[in-house]
Design a protein around this motif. Structure first.
Motif, PDB file in Angstrom:
ATOM      1  N   UNK A  74       7.075  37.158   4.705  1.00 32.01           N
ATOM      2  CA  UNK A  74       6.548  36.440   3.549  1.00 32.01           C
ATOM      3  C   UNK A  74       7.264  36.902   2.289  1.00 32.01           C
ATOM      4  N   UNK A  75       7.486  35.984   1.363  1.00 26.56           N
ATOM      5  CA  UNK A  75       8.081  36.371   0.079  1.00 26.56           C
ATOM      6  C   UNK A  75       7.088  36.241  -1.066  1.00 26.56           C
ATOM      7  N   UNK A  76       5.859  35.864  -0.749  1.00 23.60           N
ATOM      8  CA  UNK A  76       4.755  35.896  -1.708  1.00 23.60           C
ATOM      9  C   UNK A  76       3.704  36.862  -1.172  1.00 23.60           C
TER      10      UNK A  76
ATOM     11  N   UNK B  25      16.792  38.803  10.249  1.00 20.14           N
ATOM     12  CA  UNK B  25      17.172  40.080   9.649  1.00 20.14           C
ATOM     13  C   UNK B  25      16.492  41.231  10.378  1.00 20.14           C
ATOM     14  N   UNK B  26      17.059  42.408  10.230  1.00 17.79           N
ATOM     15  CA  UNK B  26      16.504  43.581  10.900  1.00 17.79           C
ATOM     16  C   UNK B  26      15.207  44.046  10.260  1.00 17.79           C
ATOM     17  N   UNK B  27      15.042  43.777   8.963  1.00 19.96           N
ATOM     18  CA  UNK B  27      13.844  44.250   8.267  1.00 19.96           C
ATOM     19  C   UNK B  27      13.722  43.509   6.942  1.00 19.96           C
ATOM     20  N   UNK B  28      12.549  43.649   6.320  1.00 21.12           N
ATOM     21  CA  UNK B  28      12.330  43.146   4.964  1.00 21.12           C
ATOM     22  C   UNK B  28      11.558  44.187   4.185  1.00 21.12           C
ATOM     23  N   UNK B  29      11.967  44.396   2.928  1.00 17.11           N
ATOM     24  CA  UNK B  29      11.268  45.329   2.050  1.00 17.11           C
ATOM     25  C   UNK B  29      11.019  44.644   0.714  1.00 17.11           C
ATOM     26  N   UNK B  30      10.071  45.180  -0.041  1.00 13.43           N
ATOM     27  CA  UNK B  30       9.749  44.650  -1.364  1.00 13.43           C
ATOM     28  C   UNK B  30      10.301  45.585  -2.436  1.00 13.43           C
TER      29      UNK B  30
ATOM     30  N   UNK C 280      15.380  41.548   0.899  1.00 12.93           N
ATOM     31  CA  UNK C 280      14.640  42.169  -0.205  1.00 12.93           C
ATOM     32  C   UNK C 280      13.911  41.056  -0.963  1.00 12.93           C
ATOM     33  N   UNK C 281      12.681  41.318  -1.368  1.00  8.38           N
ATOM     34  CA  UNK C 281      11.875  40.326  -2.084  1.00  8.38           C
ATOM     35  C   UNK C 281      11.041  41.025  -3.139  1.00  8.38           C
ATOM     36  N   UNK C 282      10.717  40.284  -4.202  1.00 10.37           N
ATOM     37  CA  UNK C 282       9.842  40.847  -5.236  1.00 10.37           C
ATOM     38  C   UNK C 282       8.376  40.504  -4.997  1.00 10.37           C
ATOM     39  N   UNK C 283       8.073  39.800  -3.908  1.00 12.29           N
ATOM     40  CA  UNK C 283       6.691  39.429  -3.615  1.00 12.29           C
ATOM     41  C   UNK C 283       6.173  38.289  -4.454  1.00 12.29           C
ATOM     42  N   UNK C 284       7.062  37.691  -5.281  1.00  6.56           N
ATOM     43  CA  UNK C 284       6.684  36.562  -6.139  1.00  6.56           C
ATOM     44  C   UNK C 284       7.649  35.395  -5.931  1.00  6.56           C
TER      45      UNK C 284
END
Length: 281
Positions: A179-181, A19-24, A55-59
């Protein structure tokens, strides 16, 4: 790690890396970009419409979206419709290959066992660099430490501000490395509280004369540039060493993290004890 889950994990990280980027965001099913993230995607990275954003919620929850770039309503199916921010929007991905290619929210279990690195911050911007690298390597908890010989002693409002800054660094680094955590960046801790970070035998001190790090040692503490005091070395905590060189404090922290994560993932294996000379197996 079993072959099946390992393959699934590799497939997921491959998709996120492409992917081009990841954000939370708060909710990957209905992602809303913060103004800062919208600005970063649209103005700094200059994404083109249609480029993929994780997109991730960090959890552990994450989803695949596409950047619409218009800040308004985008097309997309499923629960993940258009999600706008200042100057940009995300829309659900559909019919793409790989995990989450249908726009559904995915979930990834947290890696176990949980790994912790505690370190005594040094001067300048090196604490931020340490947190960035520990996050990239996969450490789950980072603890700023005050020891007897610490030069940098964070406390009060200044200490809280420093910890918040480290949390922002960790968030940015987690997005960069997909990372998604999100790692936990703990409050500043005094040396005396180290033992409470794990079960007996879990917590060790990094020390030149220490033993080889074992897979069961889940918390490594790295002292300040002046090293541990005699009282701290006499605290009863085991010591581990990282070779025959005198390492800078930040180098020791990153070395500890690389070894700990590699032992957890099986990238490196724990050496079997060697028999004394003259004994046969």
């Amino acid at each position: 790690m079993a072959a099946g889950p390992q393959r699934a994990g590799l497939a997921a990280i491959a998709v996120r890396a492409a992917a081009a980027a990841q954000v939370f965001v708060d909710d990957p099913a209905h992602p809303v970009l913060s103004p800062d993230d919208a600005h970063h995607l649209g103005r700094v990275l200059r994404l083109r419409a249609g480029e993929e954003v994780i997109v991730s919620d960090g959890a552990g929850h994450w989803a695949r979206t596409r950047w619409t770039g218009d800040g308004g309503a985008g097309s997309g199916g499923g629960a993940l419709g258009a999600a706008g921010g200042v100057g940009g929007a995300l829309a659900a991905l559909a019919d793409a290959p790989g995990p989450g290619g249908d726009g559904s929210v995915q979930f990834e279990e947290a890696p176990l066992p949980k790994l912790t690195v505690a370190f005594a911050p040094t001067k300048g911007e090196r604490p931020e660099w340490v947190v960035q690298k520990l996050t990239e390597l996969g450490i789950d908890r980072v603890v700023p430490l005050v020891s007897e010989r610490s030069v940098v002693r964070w406390s009060g409002t200044r200490g809280q501000g420093a910890v918040e800054r480290l949390r922002r660094v960790a968030r940015e680094a987690a997005g960069q490395c997909r990372r998604v955590w999100l790692p936990e960046i703990a409050e500043v801790m005094r040396f005396e509280a180290l033992v409470g970070l794990g079960a007996p035998g879990d917590v060790v001190l990094a020390q030149l004369s220490g033993d080889r790090l074992r897979e069961s040692q889940l918390v490594v503490a790295v002292g300040p540039e002046g090293g541990w005091s005699a009282d701290e070395l006499a605290s009863g905590l085991p010591t581990v060493g990282f070779g025959l060189s005198v390492l800078r404090a930040e180098t020791a922290a990153v070395t500890a993290a690389a070894l700990m994560v590699s032992l957890r993932t099986g990238t490196v294996a724990q050496m079997a004890p060697t028999a004394p000379v003259g004994e046969s197996s």
